[in-house]
Design a protein around this motif. Structure first.
Motif, PDB file in Angstrom:
ATOM      1  N   THR A  38      -6.918  -6.523   3.590  1.00 24.17           N
ATOM      2  CA  THR A  38      -7.162  -6.367   5.243  1.00 24.17           C
ATOM      3  C   THR A  38      -6.288  -5.187   5.936  1.00 24.17           C
ATOM      4  O   THR A  38      -6.671  -5.306   7.364  1.00 24.17           O
ATOM      5  N   ILE A  39      -5.283  -5.595   5.675  1.00 23.17           N
ATOM      6  CA  ILE A  39      -4.493  -4.695   5.860  1.00 23.17           C
ATOM      7  C   ILE A  39      -4.836  -2.554   5.393  1.00 23.17           C
ATOM      8  O   ILE A  39      -4.659  -1.695   6.456  1.00 23.17           O
ATOM      9  N   GLN A  40      -5.132  -2.942   4.136  1.00 24.25           N
ATOM     10  CA  GLN A  40      -5.831  -1.335   5.076  1.00 24.25           C
ATOM     11  C   GLN A  40      -6.548  -1.114   4.930  1.00 24.25           C
ATOM     12  O   GLN A  40      -6.609   0.639   6.583  1.00 24.25           O
ATOM     13  N   TYR A  41      -7.609  -1.927   5.851  1.00 22.78           N
ATOM     14  CA  TYR A  41      -8.949  -1.077   7.150  1.00 22.78           C
ATOM     15  C   TYR A  41      -8.353  -1.068   7.893  1.00 22.78           C
ATOM     16  O   TYR A  41      -7.885  -0.055   9.057  1.00 22.78           O
ATOM     17  N   LEU A  94       0.757  -1.697   0.236  1.00 22.24           N
ATOM     18  CA  LEU A  94       0.239  -0.005   0.027  1.00 22.24           C
ATOM     19  C   LEU A  94       1.044   0.682  -0.317  1.00 22.24           C
ATOM     20  O   LEU A  94       1.447   1.158   0.682  1.00 22.24           O
ATOM     21  N   LYS A  95       0.368   2.583  -1.116  1.00 26.40           N
ATOM     22  CA  LYS A  95       1.059   4.414  -0.820  1.00 26.40           C
ATOM     23  C   LYS A  95       0.177   4.710   0.004  1.00 26.40           C
ATOM     24  O   LYS A  95      -1.268   4.061   0.386  1.00 26.40           O
ATOM     25  N   ARG A  96       0.652   6.095   0.660  1.00 27.12           N
ATOM     26  CA  ARG A  96      -0.270   6.850   1.240  1.00 27.12           C
ATOM     27  C   ARG A  96      -1.733   7.097   0.118  1.00 27.12           C
ATOM     28  O   ARG A  96      -2.492   7.534   0.422  1.00 27.12           O
ATOM     29  N   THR A  97      -1.233   7.012  -1.254  1.00 29.04           N
ATOM     30  CA  THR A  97      -1.999   7.855  -2.259  1.00 29.04           C
ATOM     31  C   THR A  97      -3.378   6.429  -2.826  1.00 29.04           C
ATOM     32  O   THR A  97      -4.246   6.951  -2.842  1.00 29.04           O
ATOM     33  N   ASP A  98      -2.899   5.306  -1.802  1.00 26.35           N
ATOM     34  CA  ASP A  98      -4.030   4.333  -1.480  1.00 26.35           C
ATOM     35  C   ASP A  98      -5.754   4.629  -0.723  1.00 26.35           C
ATOM     36  O   ASP A  98      -6.455   4.088  -0.536  1.00 26.35           O
ATOM     37  N   LEU A  99      -4.763   5.340   0.396  1.00 23.80           N
ATOM     38  CA  LEU A  99      -5.565   5.381   1.532  1.00 23.80           C
ATOM     39  C   LEU A  99      -6.762   6.966   1.379  1.00 23.80           C
ATOM     40  O   LEU A  99      -6.618   7.779   0.560  1.00 23.80           O
ATOM     41  N   PHE A 100      -8.333   6.350   2.542  1.00 26.73           N
ATOM     42  CA  PHE A 100      -8.750   7.556   2.172  1.00 26.73           C
ATOM     43  C   PHE A 100      -8.039   8.756   3.383  1.00 26.73           C
ATOM     44  O   PHE A 100      -7.788   8.266   3.987  1.00 26.73           O
ATOM     45  N   TYR A 125     -12.670   8.586   4.505  1.00 26.18           N
ATOM     46  CA  TYR A 125     -12.834   7.931   5.312  1.00 26.18           C
ATOM     47  C   TYR A 125     -13.937   7.625   6.399  1.00 26.18           C
ATOM     48  O   TYR A 125     -15.495   6.913   6.131  1.00 26.18           O
ATOM     49  N   ALA A 126     -14.578   8.491   7.352  1.00 32.22           N
ATOM     50  CA  ALA A 126     -15.601   9.255   7.588  1.00 32.22           C
ATOM     51  C   ALA A 126     -16.899   8.613   7.289  1.00 32.22           C
ATOM     52  O   ALA A 126     -17.597   8.759   7.881  1.00 32.22           O
ATOM     53  N   ALA A 127     -16.475   8.919   5.433  1.00 32.24           N
ATOM     54  CA  ALA A 127     -18.171   9.419   5.122  1.00 32.24           C
ATOM     55  C   ALA A 127     -18.002   7.680   4.169  1.00 32.24           C
ATOM     56  O   ALA A 127     -19.061   7.243   3.921  1.00 32.24           O
ATOM     57  N   GLU A 128     -16.943   7.099   4.291  1.00 34.20           N
ATOM     58  CA  GLU A 128     -16.799   6.041   3.680  1.00 34.20           C
ATOM     59  C   GLU A 128     -17.043   4.510   4.681  1.00 34.20           C
ATOM     60  O   GLU A 128     -17.055   3.908   3.657  1.00 34.20           O
ATOM     61  N   ARG A 129     -16.262   5.094   6.037  1.00 38.69           N
ATOM     62  CA  ARG A 129     -16.303   3.907   6.374  1.00 38.69           C
ATOM     63  C   ARG A 129     -16.924   2.904   6.744  1.00 38.69           C
ATOM     64  O   ARG A 129     -17.526   1.983   6.796  1.00 38.69           O
ATOM     65  N   THR A 130     -18.787   3.367   7.506  1.00 39.01           N
ATOM     66  CA  THR A 130     -19.325   1.909   7.354  1.00 39.01           C
ATOM     67  C   THR A 130     -19.591   0.782   5.771  1.00 39.01           C
ATOM     68  O   THR A 130     -19.230  -0.549   6.199  1.00 39.01           O
TER      69      THR A 130
END
Length: 193
Positions: free
Chosen positions: A50-53, A4-10, A15-20
């Motif tokens: 799973t690691i991104q989560y 994973l890279k930083r650009t792969d992350l919310f 993330y607050a909007a997509e978390r659920t």
């Protein structure tokens, strides 16, 4: 699997909007990545999702948004993503009752060094445990361990050809065996692609 890279992350806001929805996706994804080894030990096989989560949750909980701190989280978690020649798992020792768990963790000292995978026709391969830090001492083990199972090309080929694959604990206080089967087998063998 790519790390994973930083650009792969919310971002924290995204993330607050997509978390659920993201959490539901990951929980469904984990279903076929979990192997019960007896009643009290499970192996959750990690992959990029799973690691991104896990990283997203750490960033959210710790309110991390600085680039350098995000890179530190990536450096800590990326080694848990399999790299094509292995499977990587979080081993969980699970007892609901707190007192029973304390007794079990004392009884199971060193269990992380007694977990193996066997592909029929090949010798058992012992998991490499807790490469980042020790999680056991002489009086107790941790309820969480990180394991790496290295497979030879011949083992992967045999498993893909239908050879039996079995995970086991040879710890004297916890002797268990589980054959890898069904959707979980298909899912984990795909990690070698």
């Amino acid at each position: 699997m790519q790390k994973l890279k930083r650009t792969d992350l919310f971002t924290l806001e995204a993330y607050a909007a997509e978390r659920t929805a993201f959490r539901a996706l990951v929980l469904a994804h984990k279903h076929d990545r979990k192997v019960a080894l007896g009643e009290h030990v499970s192996l959750l096989f990690e992959d990029r999702l799973t690691i991104q989560y896990q990283i997203q949750e750490m960033l959210r909980i710790e309110r991390i948004f600085e680039a350098e701190a995000i890179e530190e989280e990536l450096d800590a978690y990326n080694p848990l993503i399999p790299d094509g020649g292995n499977l990587k798992a979080t081993m969980l020792i699970e007892y609901e009752d707190v007192e029973q768990r304390k007794v079990a963790l004392a009884r199971l000292v060193g269990i992380e060094d007694h977990i193996t995978v066997t592909v029929d026709g090949h010798p058992p391969v012992r998991a490499i445990a807790d490469e980042d830090m020790e999680r056991s001492n002489e009086t107790k083990t941790s309820a969480v361990h990180f394991l790496r199972f290295e497979f030879s090309e011949a083992m992967v080929a045999a498993a893909r050809a239908g050879a039996r694959v079995e995970f086991a604990s040879s710890h004297p206080a916890y002797l268990e065996r589980t054959e890898l089967a069904g959707a979980t087998r298909t899912t984990l063998l795909a990690d070698f692609d």
